[in-house]
Design an enzyme around this catalytic site. Structure first.
Site, PDB file in Angstrom:
ATOM      1  N   LYS A 206       0.850  -1.207   0.000  1.00 46.85           N
ATOM      2  CA  LYS A 206       0.000   0.000   0.000  1.00 46.85           C
ATOM      3  C   LYS A 206       0.879   1.248   0.000  1.00 46.85           C
ATOM      4  CE  LYS A 206      -3.328   2.595   2.747  1.00 46.85           C
ATOM      5  NZ  LYS A 206      -4.082   2.723   4.012  1.00 46.85           N
ATOM      6  N   GLU A 212      10.927  -4.843   3.394  1.00 43.35           N
ATOM      7  CA  GLU A 212      10.957  -6.253   3.035  1.00 43.35           C
ATOM      8  C   GLU A 212      10.425  -6.465   1.616  1.00 43.35           C
ATOM      9  OE1 GLU A 212       9.513  -4.945   5.712  1.00 43.35           O
ATOM     10  OE2 GLU A 212       9.761  -6.179   7.508  1.00 43.35           O
ATOM     11  N   GLY A 267      -4.241  -1.402   5.788  1.00 45.02           N
ATOM     12  CA  GLY A 267      -3.524  -2.578   5.305  1.00 45.02           C
ATOM     13  C   GLY A 267      -4.150  -3.874   5.778  1.00 45.02           C
ATOM     14  N   ARG A 268      -4.513  -3.920   7.073  1.00 48.06           N
ATOM     15  CA  ARG A 268      -5.046  -5.172   7.623  1.00 48.06           C
ATOM     16  C   ARG A 268      -6.509  -5.391   7.248  1.00 48.06           C
ATOM     17  NH1 ARG A 268      -3.436  -1.547  11.175  1.00 48.06           N
ATOM     18  NH2 ARG A 268      -4.944  -0.469  12.519  1.00 48.06           N
ATOM     19  N   GLU A 353      -3.113  -5.310  15.763  1.00 48.21           N
ATOM     20  CA  GLU A 353      -2.619  -4.044  15.188  1.00 48.21           C
ATOM     21  C   GLU A 353      -3.708  -2.970  15.250  1.00 48.21           C
ATOM     22  OE1 GLU A 353      -1.216  -3.469  10.874  1.00 48.21           O
ATOM     23  OE2 GLU A 353       0.660  -3.784  11.967  1.00 48.21           O
ATOM     24  N   HIS A 384      -2.734 -31.439  21.600  1.00 50.37           N
ATOM     25  CA  HIS A 384      -1.512 -32.178  21.950  1.00 50.37           C
ATOM     26  C   HIS A 384      -0.354 -31.227  22.176  1.00 50.37           C
ATOM     27  CE1 HIS A 384      -3.672 -35.854  20.809  1.00 50.37           C
ATOM     28  NE2 HIS A 384      -4.189 -35.080  19.879  1.00 50.37           N
ATOM     29  N   LYS A 512      10.704   0.350  12.466  1.00 52.91           N
ATOM     30  CA  LYS A 512      11.154   0.475  11.068  1.00 52.91           C
ATOM     31  C   LYS A 512      12.311   1.469  10.971  1.00 52.91           C
ATOM     32  CE  LYS A 512       6.625  -0.429   8.908  1.00 52.91           C
ATOM     33  NZ  LYS A 512       5.528   0.131   8.089  1.00 52.91           N
TER      34      LYS A 512
HETATM   35  O1  F6P Z   1       2.948  -3.543  10.016  1.00 52.05           O
HETATM   36  C1  F6P Z   1       2.845  -2.281   9.522  1.00 52.05           C
HETATM   37  C2  F6P Z   1       2.200  -2.295   8.161  1.00 52.05           C
HETATM   38  O2  F6P Z   1       2.052  -0.996   7.706  1.00 52.05           O
HETATM   39  C3  F6P Z   1       0.855  -3.013   8.146  1.00 52.05           C
HETATM   40  O3  F6P Z   1      -0.182  -2.231   8.660  1.00 52.05           O
HETATM   41  C4  F6P Z   1       0.740  -3.297   6.684  1.00 52.05           C
HETATM   42  O4  F6P Z   1      -0.265  -4.262   6.402  1.00 52.05           O
HETATM   43  C5  F6P Z   1       2.151  -3.802   6.375  1.00 52.05           C
HETATM   44  O5  F6P Z   1       3.000  -3.007   7.221  1.00 52.05           O
HETATM   45  C6  F6P Z   1       2.567  -3.675   4.922  1.00 52.05           C
HETATM   46  O6  F6P Z   1       2.433  -2.341   4.533  1.00 52.05           O
HETATM   47  P1  F6P Z   1       2.454  -2.008   2.937  1.00 52.05           P
HETATM   48  O7  F6P Z   1       1.246  -2.676   2.335  1.00 52.05           O
HETATM   49  O8  F6P Z   1       2.383  -0.513   2.880  1.00 52.05           O
HETATM   50  O9  F6P Z   1       3.729  -2.564   2.378  1.00 52.05           O
END
Ligand code: F6P
Length: 549
Positions: A206, A212, A267-268, A353, A384, A512
């Site tokens: 987003k 990453e 995002g979530r 979150e 288990h 971050k």
């Molecule tokens: O964990 C932080 C966060 O911003 C989440 O809310 C989001 O889903 C994830 O990192 C990935 O963010 P992006 O879609 O901007 O890469």
């Protein structure tokens, strides 16, 4: 004293909780044969038995009174109508617009967003068809057979877990691989397993600034160029999903290959947007649309059902009951269905979150517990592993059990065993086993009385451990969409009661920033004294272990 804990409805619940704590569910079931029948709800193909909860009519009434005192319905309607309820980012919260199958307009800054929502859905449908039909070809003319979906958090969990949960509905046309972590092992394992001539990379971010995802995509691009592709061929093998079109274009993704999303989708909460493109590629567009339709049905239930018959409201309030009046620290999800094994991880981000915060909307520190720890795994595996603690540990861990009544190509013996374990666990948690019953079981074992009493104490199961049981005919895309939307709205309900902004995530920002500073330290580009002694020590160990040989 916060506004919440000074409410008369809150004080009343404290009194009710004191009386309820002295009661045992075993007795409530014995006293009222209709308890199970009274304490059930059905909505959107989901059946909920909530009779194994530590609530009576008085507690339930007190909880609904609290919801009304917190203006739940007003705030719910504010969310659906596009008010900027994300109060620290000045944004609307409109993941519900993404699955709005009514002809209702949804205005953001006075403009109806539904046309662009529909246009993006049409883009997803057309693109999916072009991939599945073989019309979209790679740089050597081969149809696309492999998808590498790169993203993390909400840009990964939704696509991966929904695809996994609906495995019986996957199409043969393509195989989808998911990569999230910056640990190079994963991206290298995946890229080593595919032939780029028939592979499409879907990069989802987003913000288009997540380290990453950017690094994994850079590695994929380098891999592509090394394996024979050229810069011109990138357009055939890389698409992006982002609200940051400028950054995506600068990264080298062609404008036609960018699927838009909007800042009013968190995002979530984004699997319903183009973030769900990998789902459509894996399952076919109609099944992706089925997810949206199920979520829309749950939205309709949530916005129209009376609070007392409203599944997300009831679930949210039961969570408040245990978190704030029984000191429950966590909530466990136990899907008794192998394909749904990822659901606890999905709800972890959704819930933790959103409500893992301790500052109210007004910026005051709370004087009450807020978001619980969400965890869990598939049944029967947990039995288990960690069920011991749920049965005999100290404290209360409310549990959500869920089971499809029918599963595809399933041997009935296996499924009957799975169901019997699911139901047996909820029964054991509720009724337990008394000291007297355990003491009687030890009769005739040649034990003296002291040892018999000691062992009976160890074997006693207190019971009175609360659980919800969800049943659904089978896990279809629509049922899954309704289930996920149900948890989204449960989280919303709890955020309202706790007076939190459930839609920002400032808590992840510092990590971050510091991570990037430590990276500079590891790469020898930052002064040692920028870091505390421990971090300096850790950086030194890493640099020593990775120094050029
Ligand atoms: O964990 C932080 C966060 O911003 C989440 O809310 C989001 O889903 C994830 O990192 C990935 O963010 P992006 O879609 O901007 O890469």
């Amino acid at each position: 004293m916060s506004t919440l804990t000074s409410l008369p409805e809150w004080k009343k619940l404290s009194e009710i909780a004191s009386s309820v704590k002295g009661a045992h569910m075993r007795d409530w079931f014995a006293q009222d044969a209709s308890r199970a029948n009274k304490m059930q709800l059905e909505a959107c193909g989901i059946f909920l038995d909530y009779s194994k909860n530590r609530v009576n009519d008085e507690a339930l009434k007190g909880l609904f009174d609290l919801a009304r005192a917190c203006k739940l319905e007003t705030l719910r309607d504010a969310m659906f109508s596009g008010e900027q309820i994300n109060s620290t980012e000045g944004r609307a919260v409109l993941h519900t617009a993404l699955r709005n199958f009514s002809d209702r307009k949804v205005l953001v800054d006075g403009e109806d967003v539904m046309p662009e929502v529909h246009a993006t859905l049409a883009k997803i449908e057309a693109f999916t068809a072009s991939i599945h039909s073989g019309e979209h070809k790679g740089y050597t003319g081969k149809p696309i057979k492999q998808i590498v979906a790169i993203g993390i958090g909400g840009s990964f969990l939704g696509p991966k877990i929904m695809t996994e949960a609906l495995k019986p509905h996957t199409v043969d046309a393509v195989k989808v691989h998911f990569v999230a972590n910056v640990d190079g092992c994963h991206i290298h394992d995946v890229l080593s397993s595919i032939d780029f001539e028939e592979t499409l990379v879907v990069m989802s971010s987003k913000s288009f600034s997540t380290q990453e995802t950017l690094q994994n995509t850079i590695t994929a691009k380098e891999w592509f160029l090394k394996s024979g592709g050229t810069q011109e061929d990138i357009a055939k093998h890389f698409v992006a999903v982002s609200s940051n079109v400028k950054a995506a274009t600068e990264f080298g993704i062609s404008a036609d290959n960018i699927f838009p999303m909007w800042d009013w989708v968190g995002g979530r909460y984004s699997l319903w947007s183009a973030i769900g493109l990998p789902i459509a590629l894996a399952l076919g567009f109609e099944n992706f649309k089925g997810l949206l339709e199920g979520a829309f049905e749950m939205d309709t239930h949530f916005t129209t059902a009376p609070l007392e018959e409203n599944m997300p409201v009831l679930l949210g309030l039961l969570g408040i009951w245990y978190r704030n009046f029984f000191d429950a620290q966590s909530h466990v999800l136990l899907p008794y269905y192998h394909y749904l094994r990822g659901l606890p991880a999905y709800v972890q981000q959704l819930d933790m979150e959103s409500n893992g915060k301790e500052v109210t909307q007004e910026g005051e520190n709370v004087d009450y517990p807020t978001g619980p720890i969400i965890w869990g795994s598939e049944g029967t595996n947990g039995q288990h592993s960690f069920h011991q603690l749920i049965h005999q540990g100290s404290g209360v861990i409310p549990a959500d059990f869920m089971l499809p009544l029918n599963v595809p190509n399933q041997d009935n013996t296996h499924h009957a065993m799975l169901a019997s374990n699911c139901f047996g666990q909820t029964q054991a948690l509720m009724q337990g086993k008394t000291f007297e019953e355990c003491y009687a079981d030890l009769d005739g074992k040649g034990l003296d009385d002291a040892e018999r009493k000691r062992l009976a104490a160890h074997k006693t199961m207190p019971g009175n451990k609360p659980s919800n049981t969800f049943l659904f005919d089978s896990l279809t895309p629509k049922t899954l969409g309704a289930l996920v939307a149900m948890y989204e709205h449960k989280v919303f309900v709890q955020g309202v009661i706790w007076n939190l902004n459930s839609f920002d995530q400032w808590g992840v920002e510092l990590g971050k920033v510091l991570g990037n500073q430590v990276l500079a330290g590891i790469q020898g580009e930052a002064e040692k004294d920028n870091f505390d002694a421990s971090t300096q020590q850790l950086i030194a160990k890493f640099r020593a272990a990775n120094a050029p040989k």
